[in-house]
Design a protein around this motif. Sequence first.
Motif, mmCIF file in Angstrom:
data_model
loop_
_atom_site.group_PDB
_atom_site.id
_atom_site.type_symbol
_atom_site.label_atom_id
_atom_site.label_comp_id
_atom_site.label_asym_id
_atom_site.label_seq_id
_atom_site.Cartn_x
_atom_site.Cartn_y
_atom_site.Cartn_z
ATOM 1 N N ILE A 59 -2.946 8.345 -2.881
ATOM 2 C CA ILE A 59 -3.939 9.049 -2.071
ATOM 3 C C ILE A 59 -4.704 10.061 -2.924
ATOM 4 C CG2 ILE A 59 -4.125 10.745 -0.190
ATOM 5 C CD1 ILE A 59 -1.905 9.009 1.181
ATOM 6 N N ALA A 60 -3.994 10.618 -3.924
ATOM 7 C CA ALA A 60 -4.636 11.602 -4.797
ATOM 8 C C ALA A 60 -5.534 10.938 -5.844
ATOM 9 C CB ALA A 60 -3.570 12.447 -5.487
ATOM 10 N N ASP A 61 -5.468 9.596 -5.945
ATOM 11 C CA ASP A 61 -6.289 8.870 -6.920
ATOM 12 C C ASP A 61 -7.747 9.296 -6.761
ATOM 13 O OD1 ASP A 61 -6.171 6.103 -8.674
ATOM 14 O OD2 ASP A 61 -8.081 6.344 -7.612
ATOM 15 N N ARG A 62 -8.390 9.543 -7.897
ATOM 16 C CA ARG A 62 -9.737 10.133 -7.790
ATOM 17 C C ARG A 62 -10.713 9.201 -7.099
ATOM 18 N NH1 ARG A 62 -12.510 8.359 -12.748
ATOM 19 N NH2 ARG A 62 -10.919 7.188 -13.854
ATOM 20 N N HIS A 63 -10.435 7.896 -7.124
ATOM 21 C CA HIS A 63 -11.327 6.973 -6.424
ATOM 22 C C HIS A 63 -10.954 6.822 -4.952
ATOM 23 C CE1 HIS A 63 -12.919 6.110 -10.327
ATOM 24 N NE2 HIS A 63 -11.741 5.687 -10.762
ATOM 25 N N GLY A 64 -9.754 7.297 -4.591
ATOM 26 C CA GLY A 64 -9.330 7.237 -3.200
ATOM 27 C C GLY A 64 -9.027 5.823 -2.734
ATOM 28 N N VAL A 65 -8.492 5.700 -1.527
ATOM 29 C CA VAL A 65 -8.174 4.381 -0.982
ATOM 30 C C VAL A 65 -9.123 3.997 0.151
ATOM 31 C CG1 VAL A 65 -5.727 4.357 -1.578
ATOM 32 C CG2 VAL A 65 -6.443 5.359 0.592
ATOM 33 N N ALA A 66 -9.999 4.926 0.547
ATOM 34 C CA ALA A 66 -10.875 4.650 1.699
ATOM 35 C C ALA A 66 -11.711 3.393 1.449
ATOM 36 C CB ALA A 66 -11.769 5.856 1.970
ATOM 37 N N GLY A 67 -11.612 2.471 2.372
ATOM 38 C CA GLY A 67 -12.387 1.235 2.284
ATOM 39 C C GLY A 67 -11.832 0.209 1.307
ATOM 40 N N LYS A 68 -10.744 0.570 0.603
ATOM 41 C CA LYS A 68 -10.187 -0.345 -0.409
ATOM 42 C C LYS A 68 -9.036 -1.182 0.166
ATOM 43 C CE LYS A 68 -12.118 1.996 -4.097
ATOM 44 N NZ LYS A 68 -11.481 3.211 -4.641
ATOM 45 N N PRO A 69 -8.966 -2.434 -0.239
ATOM 46 C CA PRO A 69 -7.813 -3.241 0.187
ATOM 47 C C PRO A 69 -6.549 -2.867 -0.609
ATOM 48 C CG PRO A 69 -9.313 -4.555 -1.158
ATOM 49 C CD PRO A 69 -9.933 -3.185 -1.060
ATOM 50 N N VAL A 70 -5.474 -2.576 0.104
ATOM 51 C CA VAL A 70 -4.197 -2.217 -0.522
ATOM 52 C C VAL A 70 -3.138 -3.227 -0.074
ATOM 53 C CG1 VAL A 70 -2.440 -0.436 -0.816
ATOM 54 C CG2 VAL A 70 -4.832 0.232 -0.461
ATOM 55 N N LEU A 71 -2.532 -3.913 -1.035
ATOM 56 C CA LEU A 71 -1.474 -4.887 -0.730
ATOM 57 C C LEU A 71 -0.150 -4.139 -0.602
ATOM 58 C CD1 LEU A 71 -2.551 -7.563 -3.342
ATOM 59 C CD2 LEU A 71 -2.551 -7.923 -0.862
ATOM 60 N N VAL A 72 0.500 -4.250 0.537
ATOM 61 C CA VAL A 72 1.748 -3.516 0.786
ATOM 62 C C VAL A 72 2.872 -4.502 1.088
ATOM 63 C CG1 VAL A 72 2.868 -1.700 2.112
ATOM 64 C CG2 VAL A 72 0.377 -1.652 1.824
ATOM 65 N N ARG A 73 3.881 -4.568 0.209
ATOM 66 C CA ARG A 73 5.036 -5.438 0.468
ATOM 67 C C ARG A 73 5.990 -4.725 1.406
ATOM 68 N NH1 ARG A 73 8.927 -8.841 1.511
ATOM 69 N NH2 ARG A 73 9.313 -10.549 0.026
ATOM 70 N N GLU A 74 6.229 -5.334 2.553
ATOM 71 C CA GLU A 74 7.188 -4.785 3.516
ATOM 72 C C GLU A 74 8.313 -5.791 3.738
ATOM 73 O OE1 GLU A 74 7.432 -1.882 4.705
ATOM 74 O OE2 GLU A 74 5.448 -0.953 4.553
ATOM 75 N N ASP A 75 9.398 -5.338 4.350
ATOM 76 C CA ASP A 75 10.458 -6.244 4.798
ATOM 77 C C ASP A 75 10.253 -6.482 6.290
ATOM 78 O OD1 ASP A 75 12.654 -7.629 5.540
ATOM 79 O OD2 ASP A 75 14.131 -6.198 4.770
ATOM 80 N N LEU A 76 9.680 -7.640 6.635
ATOM 81 C CA LEU A 76 9.477 -7.983 8.052
ATOM 82 C C LEU A 76 10.402 -9.133 8.441
ATOM 83 C CD1 LEU A 76 5.560 -7.872 8.348
ATOM 84 C CD2 LEU A 76 7.199 -5.997 8.567
ATOM 85 N N ASN A 77 11.451 -9.329 7.666
ATOM 86 C CA ASN A 77 12.380 -10.438 7.914
ATOM 87 C C ASN A 77 13.340 -10.044 9.035
ATOM 88 O OD1 ASN A 77 13.310 -13.011 7.362
ATOM 89 N ND2 ASN A 77 14.844 -12.276 5.904
ATOM 90 N N VAL A 78 12.787 -9.978 10.247
ATOM 91 C CA VAL A 78 13.531 -9.449 11.396
ATOM 92 C C VAL A 78 14.280 -10.560 12.125
ATOM 93 C CG1 VAL A 78 12.057 -7.463 11.819
ATOM 94 C CG2 VAL A 78 11.415 -9.673 12.764
ATOM 95 N N PRO A 79 15.375 -10.210 12.806
ATOM 96 C CA PRO A 79 16.057 -11.223 13.619
ATOM 97 C C PRO A 79 15.212 -11.585 14.840
ATOM 98 C CG PRO A 79 17.154 -9.081 13.823
ATOM 99 C CD PRO A 79 16.071 -8.918 12.811
ATOM 100 N N MET A 80 15.113 -12.873 15.120
ATOM 101 C CA MET A 80 14.333 -13.350 16.269
ATOM 102 C C MET A 80 15.276 -14.048 17.239
ATOM 103 S SD MET A 80 10.950 -12.896 15.605
ATOM 104 C CE MET A 80 9.924 -14.215 16.249
ATOM 105 N N PRO B 90 3.883 -14.048 15.145
ATOM 106 C CA PRO B 90 4.502 -13.265 16.240
ATOM 107 C C PRO B 90 5.075 -11.934 15.766
ATOM 108 C CG PRO B 90 5.858 -15.182 15.698
ATOM 109 C CD PRO B 90 4.577 -15.339 14.933
ATOM 110 N N ILE B 91 5.440 -11.870 14.503
ATOM 111 C CA ILE B 91 6.004 -10.622 13.973
ATOM 112 C C ILE B 91 4.884 -9.599 13.771
ATOM 113 C CG2 ILE B 91 7.264 -9.625 12.020
ATOM 114 C CD1 ILE B 91 8.784 -12.348 11.925
ATOM 115 N N ALA B 92 3.690 -10.085 13.379
ATOM 116 C CA ALA B 92 2.528 -9.192 13.269
ATOM 117 C C ALA B 92 2.227 -8.581 14.644
ATOM 118 C CB ALA B 92 1.319 -9.967 12.749
#
Length: 396
Positions: A9-30, A79-81
Amino acid sequence: MFKTIDDLIADRHGVAGKPVLVREDLNVPMHEGRVSDDTRLRAAMPTLAELADHGAKVLVLAHFGRPKGKVDPEFTLRPIAEALGEVMGRHVGFLASPDRHAIDVLEPGSITVLENSRFYPGEEKNDPVLARQMASLGDFYVNDAFSAAHRAHVTTEGLAHLLPAFAGRAMEAELKALEAALGKPEHPVAAVVGGAKVSTKLDVLTHLVGKVDHLIIGGGMANTFLAARGVDVGKSLCEHDLADTANAILEAADKANCTVHLPYDVVVAKEFGANVPCHTANVHEVAADEMILDVGASAVEALSDVLKTCRTLVWNGPLGAFEYPPFDTATVALARTAAALTREGTLVSVAGGGDTVAALNHAGVADDFSFVSTAGGAFLEWMEGKVLPGVKALEG
Ligand code: ADP
Ligand code: MG
């Protein structure tokens, strides 16, 4: 050291409007097409919300199940989304086949889940071609999935070498807790290692012996150590073929000034089950037709006294067959002592492991521990002293 969302967030170019790839653990029990436990979705929230609130186009990367590199509708993240959107109380989009054009038209501040990373044959091979394709979708990479960090896949490791890489909030919390517990802990340090078998935790035991001041061994694996020392454990769960290994661990502990605590009284029964007839016995009094199913009350009291002298505790594995009362007694009692010491501020307590988390929840103390890891395999590899590729890539 690794960079965090603060640095991003402190990056001088900022993240506003930029695509950020975020790896999450969404391997949930269904269960019947619905998410039956949303713990992992809630863990993903802080990072996703924070990035979106700073105007990023948040692109969530995750795997679900084992589709083995093929598109398989049974394992779609769609469905997880949707469930993630419900948990977050905001719109969460979904892209089945993302490309840069689809991402260009996304709104700043939006959250979009990309389809199951394991639909791509290159994901689990850490294929550089797939890594470059995925990296072209975003400007930054955030890894928030500690539980997947023991695997060197494109979305857990490869991307960190191609984009500026940061630890998400959940990853940051996990790494800080683990560092406090075994990296640079305050001494004395106690480790509780329990569970069924020595063979599944050999590397854990070997690593801990050189790291901790007190090694408390419980569960079925204590029987293997007792037997190695010549105790007759009756028909207890016991790996007699590991006697030499157990003795070698005891010797290594001795050399490293690590005190090993084995139970000296135990709860025995003739059969395995809930509320079967049982009694407490000295370890030298176990009959041939009995099995040890829990640590005895006197030993637990002594272990509680050990914890009172310690500043740090790391715990993996229940002390007894806790699924069957009353063989949950020792685990519950020691967990409550650890929780009370943590509340009083004298102990930093970190626990992990599938059954361990279940046992702490059963004891009603999971929230009182300093940190409870739900990471499973990654947590165990960390307990073994292994360098996790996903973590190393963030540091490198
Ligand atoms: P975790 O999932 O936390 O790493 P483990 O899977 O290694 O823990 O061990 C949990 C299992 O160990 C439980 O199913 C429990 O019943 C079993 N266990 C603990 N003590 C005994 C014992 N004395 N005899 C047989 N099984 C035991
Ligand atoms: Mg288990």
